[in-house]
Design a protein around this motif. Structure first.
Motif, PDB file in Angstrom:
ATOM      1  N   ALA A   1      67.682  72.541 102.770  1.00  0.00           N
ATOM      2  CA  ALA A   1      68.922  71.892 103.218  1.00  0.00           C
ATOM      3  C   ALA A   1      68.890  70.401 102.913  1.00  0.00           C
ATOM      4  O   ALA A   1      69.901  69.810 102.525  1.00  0.00           O
ATOM      5  CB  ALA A   1      69.118  72.134 104.710  1.00  0.00           C
ATOM      6  N   ALA A   2      67.712  69.767 103.105  1.00  0.00           N
ATOM      7  CA  ALA A   2      67.581  68.348 102.789  1.00  0.00           C
ATOM      8  C   ALA A   2      67.768  68.104 101.296  1.00  0.00           C
ATOM      9  O   ALA A   2      68.421  67.137 100.889  1.00  0.00           O
ATOM     10  CB  ALA A   2      66.212  67.839 103.242  1.00  0.00           C
ATOM     11  N   LEU A   3      67.217  68.991 100.477  1.00  0.00           N
ATOM     12  CA  LEU A   3      67.363  68.846  99.033  1.00  0.00           C
ATOM     13  C   LEU A   3      68.817  68.990  98.611  1.00  0.00           C
ATOM     14  O   LEU A   3      69.321  68.232  97.771  1.00  0.00           O
ATOM     15  CB  LEU A   3      66.491  69.883  98.326  1.00  0.00           C
ATOM     16  CG  LEU A   3      66.443  69.816  96.796  1.00  0.00           C
ATOM     17  CD1 LEU A   3      65.920  68.463  96.326  1.00  0.00           C
ATOM     18  CD2 LEU A   3      65.591  70.947  96.235  1.00  0.00           C
TER      19      LEU A   3
ATOM     20  N   ASP B   1      68.336  53.621  98.082  1.00  0.00           N
ATOM     21  CA  ASP B   1      69.525  53.517  98.932  1.00  0.00           C
ATOM     22  C   ASP B   1      69.496  54.468 100.122  1.00  0.00           C
ATOM     23  O   ASP B   1      69.949  54.117 101.211  1.00  0.00           O
ATOM     24  CB  ASP B   1      70.784  53.793  98.092  1.00  0.00           C
ATOM     25  CG  ASP B   1      70.959  52.790  96.970  1.00  0.00           C
ATOM     26  OD1 ASP B   1      71.216  51.611  97.271  1.00  0.00           O
ATOM     27  OD2 ASP B   1      70.813  53.188  95.799  1.00  0.00           O
ATOM     28  N   VAL B   2      69.000  55.667  99.899  1.00  0.00           N
ATOM     29  CA  VAL B   2      69.013  56.680 100.955  1.00  0.00           C
ATOM     30  C   VAL B   2      67.713  57.475 100.908  1.00  0.00           C
ATOM     31  O   VAL B   2      67.234  57.831  99.823  1.00  0.00           O
ATOM     32  CB  VAL B   2      70.206  57.652 100.796  1.00  0.00           C
ATOM     33  CG1 VAL B   2      70.248  58.632 101.973  1.00  0.00           C
ATOM     34  CG2 VAL B   2      71.518  56.905 100.678  1.00  0.00           C
ATOM     35  N   VAL B   3      67.164  57.749 102.083  1.00  0.00           N
ATOM     36  CA  VAL B   3      66.045  58.684 102.212  1.00  0.00           C
ATOM     37  C   VAL B   3      66.555  59.879 103.001  1.00  0.00           C
ATOM     38  O   VAL B   3      67.068  59.736 104.107  1.00  0.00           O
ATOM     39  CB  VAL B   3      64.839  58.052 102.928  1.00  0.00           C
ATOM     40  CG1 VAL B   3      63.758  59.109 103.157  1.00  0.00           C
ATOM     41  CG2 VAL B   3      64.279  56.893 102.116  1.00  0.00           C
ATOM     42  N   VAL B   4      66.428  61.053 102.410  1.00  0.00           N
ATOM     43  CA  VAL B   4      66.849  62.301 103.057  1.00  0.00           C
ATOM     44  C   VAL B   4      65.595  63.074 103.436  1.00  0.00           C
ATOM     45  O   VAL B   4      64.698  63.260 102.613  1.00  0.00           O
ATOM     46  CB  VAL B   4      67.730  63.146 102.124  1.00  0.00           C
ATOM     47  CG1 VAL B   4      68.224  64.395 102.854  1.00  0.00           C
ATOM     48  CG2 VAL B   4      68.899  62.337 101.603  1.00  0.00           C
ATOM     49  N   ILE B   5      65.554  63.540 104.685  1.00  0.00           N
ATOM     50  CA  ILE B   5      64.381  64.247 105.176  1.00  0.00           C
ATOM     51  C   ILE B   5      64.830  65.324 106.142  1.00  0.00           C
ATOM     52  O   ILE B   5      65.840  65.187 106.833  1.00  0.00           O
ATOM     53  CB  ILE B   5      63.399  63.258 105.866  1.00  0.00           C
ATOM     54  CG1 ILE B   5      62.117  63.962 106.315  1.00  0.00           C
ATOM     55  CG2 ILE B   5      64.058  62.528 107.024  1.00  0.00           C
ATOM     56  CD1 ILE B   5      61.035  62.999 106.788  1.00  0.00           C
ATOM     57  N   GLY B   6      64.113  66.422 106.176  1.00  0.00           N
ATOM     58  CA  GLY B   6      64.449  67.503 107.097  1.00  0.00           C
ATOM     59  C   GLY B   6      64.025  67.177 108.520  1.00  0.00           C
ATOM     60  O   GLY B   6      63.023  66.499 108.742  1.00  0.00           O
ATOM     61  N   ASP B   7      64.799  67.654 109.478  1.00  0.00           N
ATOM     62  CA  ASP B   7      64.459  67.491 110.897  1.00  0.00           C
ATOM     63  C   ASP B   7      63.463  68.568 111.308  1.00  0.00           C
ATOM     64  O   ASP B   7      63.824  69.543 111.950  1.00  0.00           O
ATOM     65  CB  ASP B   7      65.720  67.623 111.771  1.00  0.00           C
ATOM     66  CG  ASP B   7      66.513  66.333 111.823  1.00  0.00           C
ATOM     67  OD1 ASP B   7      65.962  65.299 111.452  1.00  0.00           O
ATOM     68  OD2 ASP B   7      67.675  66.370 112.243  1.00  0.00           O
ATOM     69  N   SER B   8      62.211  68.394 110.906  1.00  0.00           N
ATOM     70  CA  SER B   8      61.201  69.397 111.241  1.00  0.00           C
ATOM     71  C   SER B   8      61.081  69.556 112.747  1.00  0.00           C
ATOM     72  O   SER B   8      60.935  68.586 113.482  1.00  0.00           O
ATOM     73  CB  SER B   8      59.842  68.989 110.662  1.00  0.00           C
ATOM     74  OG  SER B   8      58.826  69.856 111.112  1.00  0.00           O
ATOM     75  N   ARG B   9      61.137  70.793 113.225  1.00  0.00           N
ATOM     76  CA  ARG B   9      61.098  71.032 114.667  1.00  0.00           C
ATOM     77  C   ARG B   9      59.759  70.630 115.279  1.00  0.00           C
ATOM     78  O   ARG B   9      59.697  70.122 116.390  1.00  0.00           O
ATOM     79  CB  ARG B   9      61.378  72.510 114.955  1.00  0.00           C
ATOM     80  CG  ARG B   9      62.801  72.924 114.617  1.00  0.00           C
ATOM     81  CD  ARG B   9      63.024  74.394 114.885  1.00  0.00           C
ATOM     82  NE  ARG B   9      64.387  74.800 114.561  1.00  0.00           N
ATOM     83  CZ  ARG B   9      64.825  76.050 114.642  1.00  0.00           C
ATOM     84  NH1 ARG B   9      64.003  77.001 115.044  1.00  0.00           N
ATOM     85  NH2 ARG B   9      66.074  76.333 114.340  1.00  0.00           N
TER      86      ARG B   9
ATOM     87  N   GLY C   1      68.521  62.615 108.528  1.00  0.00           N
ATOM     88  CA  GLY C   1      67.743  63.801 108.842  1.00  0.00           C
ATOM     89  C   GLY C   1      68.642  65.027 108.836  1.00  0.00           C
ATOM     90  O   GLY C   1      69.648  65.073 109.540  1.00  0.00           O
ATOM     91  N   ILE C   2      68.280  66.014 108.034  1.00  0.00           N
ATOM     92  CA  ILE C   2      69.094  67.218 107.877  1.00  0.00           C
ATOM     93  C   ILE C   2      68.455  68.359 108.655  1.00  0.00           C
ATOM     94  O   ILE C   2      67.265  68.648 108.499  1.00  0.00           O
ATOM     95  CB  ILE C   2      69.225  67.622 106.397  1.00  0.00           C
ATOM     96  CG1 ILE C   2      69.767  66.444 105.571  1.00  0.00           C
ATOM     97  CG2 ILE C   2      70.115  68.838 106.247  1.00  0.00           C
ATOM     98  CD1 ILE C   2      71.161  66.023 105.941  1.00  0.00           C
ATOM     99  N   ALA C   3      69.235  68.993 109.498  1.00  0.00           N
ATOM    100  CA  ALA C   3      68.770  70.144 110.267  1.00  0.00           C
ATOM    101  C   ALA C   3      69.265  71.418 109.602  1.00  0.00           C
ATOM    102  O   ALA C   3      70.454  71.563 109.344  1.00  0.00           O
ATOM    103  CB  ALA C   3      69.274  70.067 111.707  1.00  0.00           C
ATOM    104  N   ALA C   4      68.353  72.328 109.324  1.00  0.00           N
ATOM    105  CA  ALA C   4      68.742  73.572 108.666  1.00  0.00           C
ATOM    106  C   ALA C   4      69.282  74.560 109.685  1.00  0.00           C
ATOM    107  O   ALA C   4      68.675  74.782 110.723  1.00  0.00           O
ATOM    108  CB  ALA C   4      67.551  74.182 107.931  1.00  0.00           C
TER     109      ALA C   4
END
Length: 243
Positions: free
Chosen positions: A39-41, A106-114, A167-170
């Motif tokens: 999802a982050a990708l 400009d932007v860092v995208v990362i998953g919201d690891s539980r 932070g992207i939550a799947a």
């Protein structure tokens, strides 16, 4: 926009070994792609395509650094000697040093690891950037980030200036396994390996002294006809002083 997507930065908790004394051995726990990495990708690609930018992969530890390269990222960077860290702030410090090493981002995208939910916000703190977490999607509108997240039963849309950490939550596993053509293409894309020494960081991880199950009261099960079980329940509540 120049977008960095962080992937494979969390340890796989199923690989942890719990010893008889309660201590946890993480030595065989490898960095592994989480359910939120795809999802982050996807969000990173959406942000880059909306601004005519590029997506750069960033990973730490012993995970497969070609994971993002096989999914369309043109170049990736890996801090391969970063250890498996318990402390979220220590992990964020390594990631922040790597982001700064990459130059203008400009932007860092990362998953919201539980299991390591503190890393995205700690990363933003290390960089001194604003952060939005719990997002379901993100893109670019007029040079700014436009992101969406669920708030109760509604979907909230927000605009965020850059640079920023998102932070992207799947909500579901959206990964698509790459085919042979994509795997072969990944081998031709550049992967640059960095070391902690090059980044000038020496993460200080706290020592885990052990773990234990919390004390709990055994459950009581009443068996029989409804009238009998009700009487048993009332009697038990009176014995406990509840009634």
């Amino acid at each position: 926009m120049r977008v960095v997507v962080v992937y494979k930065w969390a340890r796989n908790p199923t690989d942890a070994l719990v010893r008889s004394d309660g201590s946890i051995d993480w030595r065989n726990a490898r960095m592994t792609a989480g359910e939120d990495d795809p999802a982050a990708l996807a969000a990173a690609f959406a942000i880059a395509s909306g601004s005519g930018g590029e997506v750069i992969g960033l990973t730490i530890g012993d995970g497969d650094a070609s994971w993002a390269l096989a999914r369309g990222v043109e170049q990736a960077w890996s801090v391969a000697d970063a250890p498996s860290l318990v402390d979220n702030a220590a992990t964020a410090a390594v990631l922040a040093a790597a982001v700064r090493h990459l130059g203008e981002v400009d932007v860092v995208v990362i998953g919201d690891s539980r299991q390591d939910a503190g890393v995205p916000v700690a990363l933003a703190g290390e960089l001194g950037w604003p952060a939005m977490v719990g997002l379901t999607s993100a893109t670019t509108v007029d040079g700014r980030l436009q992101a969406a997240r669920k708030v109760g039963g509604a979907v909230q849309t927000v605009l965020l200036p850059t640079p920023a950490v998102v932070g992207i939550a799947a909500e579901a596993d959206v990964d698509r396994a790459p085919g042979m053509k994509e795997l072969l293409a990944a081998r031709k894309r550049p992967l640059t390996r960095l070391s902690l020494a090059e980044l000038g960081v020496a993460p200080d991880d706290p020592e885990s002294l052990g773990c234990a199950k919390p004390d709990s009261t055994p459950a009581r099960v009443f068996v029989g006809e409804p009238a009998d079980t009700a009487a048993q329940l009332v009697a038990a509540l009176r014995n406990e002083g509840v009634l």
